[in-house]
Design a protein around this motif. Sequence first.
Motif, PDB file in Angstrom:
ATOM      1  N   PRO A   1      -3.006  45.424  -7.328  1.00 51.11           N
ATOM      2  CA  PRO A   1      -2.112  46.561  -7.090  1.00 51.11           C
ATOM      3  C   PRO A   1      -2.923  47.828  -6.859  1.00 51.11           C
ATOM      4  O   PRO A   1      -2.938  48.722  -7.701  1.00 51.11           O
ATOM      5  CB  PRO A   1      -1.309  46.638  -8.385  1.00 51.11           C
ATOM      6  CG  PRO A   1      -2.289  46.180  -9.425  1.00 51.11           C
ATOM      7  CD  PRO A   1      -3.336  45.332  -8.763  1.00 51.11           C
ATOM      8  N   HIS A   2      -3.601  47.929  -5.719  1.00 51.69           N
ATOM      9  CA  HIS A   2      -4.574  49.004  -5.546  1.00 51.69           C
ATOM     10  C   HIS A   2      -3.957  50.184  -4.790  1.00 51.69           C
ATOM     11  O   HIS A   2      -3.218  50.002  -3.823  1.00 51.69           O
ATOM     12  CB  HIS A   2      -5.784  48.484  -4.776  1.00 51.69           C
ATOM     13  CG  HIS A   2      -6.941  49.431  -4.841  1.00 51.69           C
ATOM     14  ND1 HIS A   2      -7.742  49.549  -5.945  1.00 51.69           N
ATOM     15  CD2 HIS A   2      -7.408  50.320  -3.936  1.00 51.69           C
ATOM     16  CE1 HIS A   2      -8.665  50.465  -5.733  1.00 51.69           C
ATOM     17  NE2 HIS A   2      -8.480  50.957  -4.497  1.00 51.69           N
ATOM     18  N   VAL A   3      -4.303  51.360  -5.288  1.00 50.18           N
ATOM     19  CA  VAL A   3      -3.856  52.587  -4.622  1.00 50.18           C
ATOM     20  C   VAL A   3      -5.059  53.245  -3.964  1.00 50.18           C
ATOM     21  O   VAL A   3      -6.061  53.512  -4.619  1.00 50.18           O
ATOM     22  CB  VAL A   3      -3.211  53.572  -5.618  1.00 50.18           C
ATOM     23  CG1 VAL A   3      -2.807  54.857  -4.903  1.00 50.18           C
ATOM     24  CG2 VAL A   3      -2.013  52.926  -6.275  1.00 50.18           C
TER      25      VAL A   3
ATOM     26  N   ALA B   1       2.717  50.860  -6.979  1.00 57.82           N
ATOM     27  CA  ALA B   1       1.683  49.896  -7.388  1.00 57.82           C
ATOM     28  C   ALA B   1       1.912  49.450  -8.818  1.00 57.82           C
ATOM     29  O   ALA B   1       1.776  48.255  -9.147  1.00 57.82           O
ATOM     30  CB  ALA B   1       0.299  50.516  -7.233  1.00 57.82           C
TER      31      ALA B   1
ATOM     32  N   ARG C   1      -8.763  55.485 -10.023  1.00 59.85           N
ATOM     33  CA  ARG C   1      -7.390  55.854 -10.363  1.00 59.85           C
ATOM     34  C   ARG C   1      -6.554  54.600 -10.612  1.00 59.85           C
ATOM     35  O   ARG C   1      -5.738  54.552 -11.519  1.00 59.85           O
ATOM     36  CB  ARG C   1      -6.800  56.669  -9.222  1.00 59.85           C
ATOM     37  CG  ARG C   1      -5.371  57.087  -9.405  1.00 59.85           C
ATOM     38  CD  ARG C   1      -5.240  58.098 -10.518  1.00 59.85           C
ATOM     39  NE  ARG C   1      -3.832  58.397 -10.775  1.00 59.85           N
ATOM     40  CZ  ARG C   1      -3.358  58.811 -11.951  1.00 59.85           C
ATOM     41  NH1 ARG C   1      -4.199  58.981 -12.952  1.00 59.85           N
ATOM     42  NH2 ARG C   1      -2.089  59.070 -12.111  1.00 59.85           N
ATOM     43  N   THR C   2      -6.786  53.584  -9.808  1.00 61.83           N
ATOM     44  CA  THR C   2      -6.000  52.357  -9.960  1.00 61.83           C
ATOM     45  C   THR C   2      -6.230  51.718 -11.327  1.00 61.83           C
ATOM     46  O   THR C   2      -5.287  51.284 -11.990  1.00 61.83           O
ATOM     47  CB  THR C   2      -6.381  51.357  -8.861  1.00 61.83           C
ATOM     48  OG1 THR C   2      -6.169  51.987  -7.598  1.00 61.83           O
ATOM     49  CG2 THR C   2      -5.525  50.125  -8.955  1.00 61.83           C
TER      50      THR C   2
ATOM     51  N   LEU D   1      -4.330  53.553 -13.930  1.00 61.12           N
ATOM     52  CA  LEU D   1      -2.893  53.258 -13.848  1.00 61.12           C
ATOM     53  C   LEU D   1      -2.569  51.911 -14.489  1.00 61.12           C
ATOM     54  O   LEU D   1      -1.611  51.783 -15.272  1.00 61.12           O
ATOM     55  CB  LEU D   1      -2.451  53.234 -12.375  1.00 61.12           C
ATOM     56  CG  LEU D   1      -2.337  54.576 -11.647  1.00 61.12           C
ATOM     57  CD1 LEU D   1      -2.076  54.325 -10.172  1.00 61.12           C
ATOM     58  CD2 LEU D   1      -1.204  55.387 -12.248  1.00 61.12           C
ATOM     59  N   ILE D   2      -3.344  50.902 -14.135  1.00 59.06           N
ATOM     60  CA  ILE D   2      -3.053  49.558 -14.657  1.00 59.06           C
ATOM     61  C   ILE D   2      -3.321  49.503 -16.155  1.00 59.06           C
ATOM     62  O   ILE D   2      -2.619  48.822 -16.914  1.00 59.06           O
ATOM     63  CB  ILE D   2      -3.892  48.513 -13.900  1.00 59.06           C
ATOM     64  CG1 ILE D   2      -3.532  48.535 -12.413  1.00 59.06           C
ATOM     65  CG2 ILE D   2      -3.665  47.122 -14.472  1.00 59.06           C
ATOM     66  CD1 ILE D   2      -2.071  48.273 -12.123  1.00 59.06           C
TER      67      ILE D   2
ATOM     68  N   GLU E   1       1.436  55.367  -6.254  1.00 65.26           N
ATOM     69  CA  GLU E   1       1.004  54.936  -7.587  1.00 65.26           C
ATOM     70  C   GLU E   1       2.158  54.291  -8.347  1.00 65.26           C
ATOM     71  O   GLU E   1       1.994  53.249  -9.003  1.00 65.26           O
ATOM     72  CB  GLU E   1       0.448  56.129  -8.363  1.00 65.26           C
ATOM     73  CG  GLU E   1      -0.893  56.603  -7.826  1.00 65.26           C
ATOM     74  CD  GLU E   1      -1.464  57.777  -8.611  1.00 65.26           C
ATOM     75  OE1 GLU E   1      -2.604  58.159  -8.327  1.00 65.26           O
ATOM     76  OE2 GLU E   1      -0.765  58.287  -9.519  1.00 65.26           O
TER      77      GLU E   1
END
Lengths: 218, 312
Positions: A126-128, A201, B14-15, B18-19, A198
């Motif tokens: 799930p990459h932003v 994702a 950033r990813t 978030l995860i 974001e």
Amino acid sequence: MILEPILPKILAVRRLPRADAAVLAAYGADPARHVSLGLITCDQDDSTYVALDEATKHAAVDVVYARSFYAGAGHASGRLSGEILGVLAAADPDELDAGLVALRRCLEHDACFYDADGKGTVTVFPHVIASLGRYLAAQSGLAVGDPMAYLVAPPLEQGIALDAALKSANVRAVKVFPPPTETNFAAAWLTGTLDACEAAAVAFAEAVVAVAAAPHQR
Amino acid sequence: MTRMKPMARASLSRTRALIDALRTRLGAADPMPPRPAVPVIPAPPAHVFPTPARRGRYAADAARHTTALVGIGHVGTRYATDVVLQFKAELAVAHEAVAAELPAGWFEQQGYLGLHSQARDHREFLLRPDLGRRLDEDSLQRLRARGGAAPDVQIILADGLSAVACQGSGVALCTQLADACRARGWSVGAPVGARFARVWLEDEIGEVVGAKVAVIVLGERPGLGTGDGLSAYLVHAPRIGNVDGQRNMMSNIHARGTPPAQAARRLAALIGAMLAQGTSGVGLDLAGIAELDGLETGYRAPQVRERLVEVG
């Protein structure tokens, strides 16, 4: 633990500072503009696509070739094959080196798959991308600098999760890659504002985790 | 190629941040998630060893002639339960015999002159063998006050390491031995009892009374199931400073060993040899004693181990 990063493994990185014109042409480079080639193989194709795009943001390099291998890293043709070969081309070997540094940094610290079920049998990407580079901008038809959510999951999970992602935020699908792809995953590119990407994702990853935990919905 | 430090990792991606937040929200970031339940571990299969139905003829024959632990069989790789329990019961008997003390005034009740070694209490007696080898001052005065009769034989009864044995057959043995000596025409000193006594106490007592031969009968160190065993130590010309090479002794005087009546006859024969040869211990010639005194030798009746525990 679920959602642990599964770090990509760079299997081989080699440079051709002054490649033969026939080799340049074979990988789709322009012998009139390009002199040097950098070849990389990795065991995660989507992480590498993102990393190749990252390289174009840091150096004057072009992604002239990037293809996934059939059925993925689990069925590679050799120890160093992985599931993707990416080729960077540059007019200057120093630019190529700078691009490879950025590519490596992205693979080591940013782009990666995540474990969606705690056992590594279901994975999600799930990459932003906050700001597109020249490679993925051209591939997606978006402008350089646009944000994009690069979402990958196994076939069924991707379908459920893509629906959840699109409904979770104000995003639109730029491109959807239905299964089977070369590696038998399914993918989608979404765009919108960075916050929306974001949110999409995160919703995508959460949905994949939910499907992995309860594959038989009643 | 430069390598980024791992600590910079979170801020680079950033990813990943978030995860990671999503994982925390899903409750999966707990570093110690609940452990999966341990499945029920089935008990190992019970192996029941059969009790051996027979035992070898050799073992049975050997066991009939001794109370030693031979021919006891086994269950699997271990002793049978009744053997273990018997062993523990016999060990308890031995412990109890060591710990036992003679009642106060017991010797006087038997008509003995009660003497006392230099050991002040039972614990000191066990820990200080040297104190058990000398009379205390009071006993020495009383023994001297009675006057030295210079008998041929002075018999001393003592508790030794088993007051149980002393109380059991000690008086009987001393009486029979005294009778056997008088029957042979020897003078026997008035009976003396000694409390907290070791073997060497016979040297001092015999020297004070001027006896030719001193005999001390005392409870012997208990073995398995033999808390009632007596030993008799004999020395010719008792003097302080005699060594063990100058003594003769007879052990295992109890019902399952040498019975007191038989022991009295044998001891009398030994005393006779000492008086005749004027020595004792290593120098004493024991050849022909049995023939001279008509003592039974050789055959020994089969022994039966006393059952302290009954199983099944």
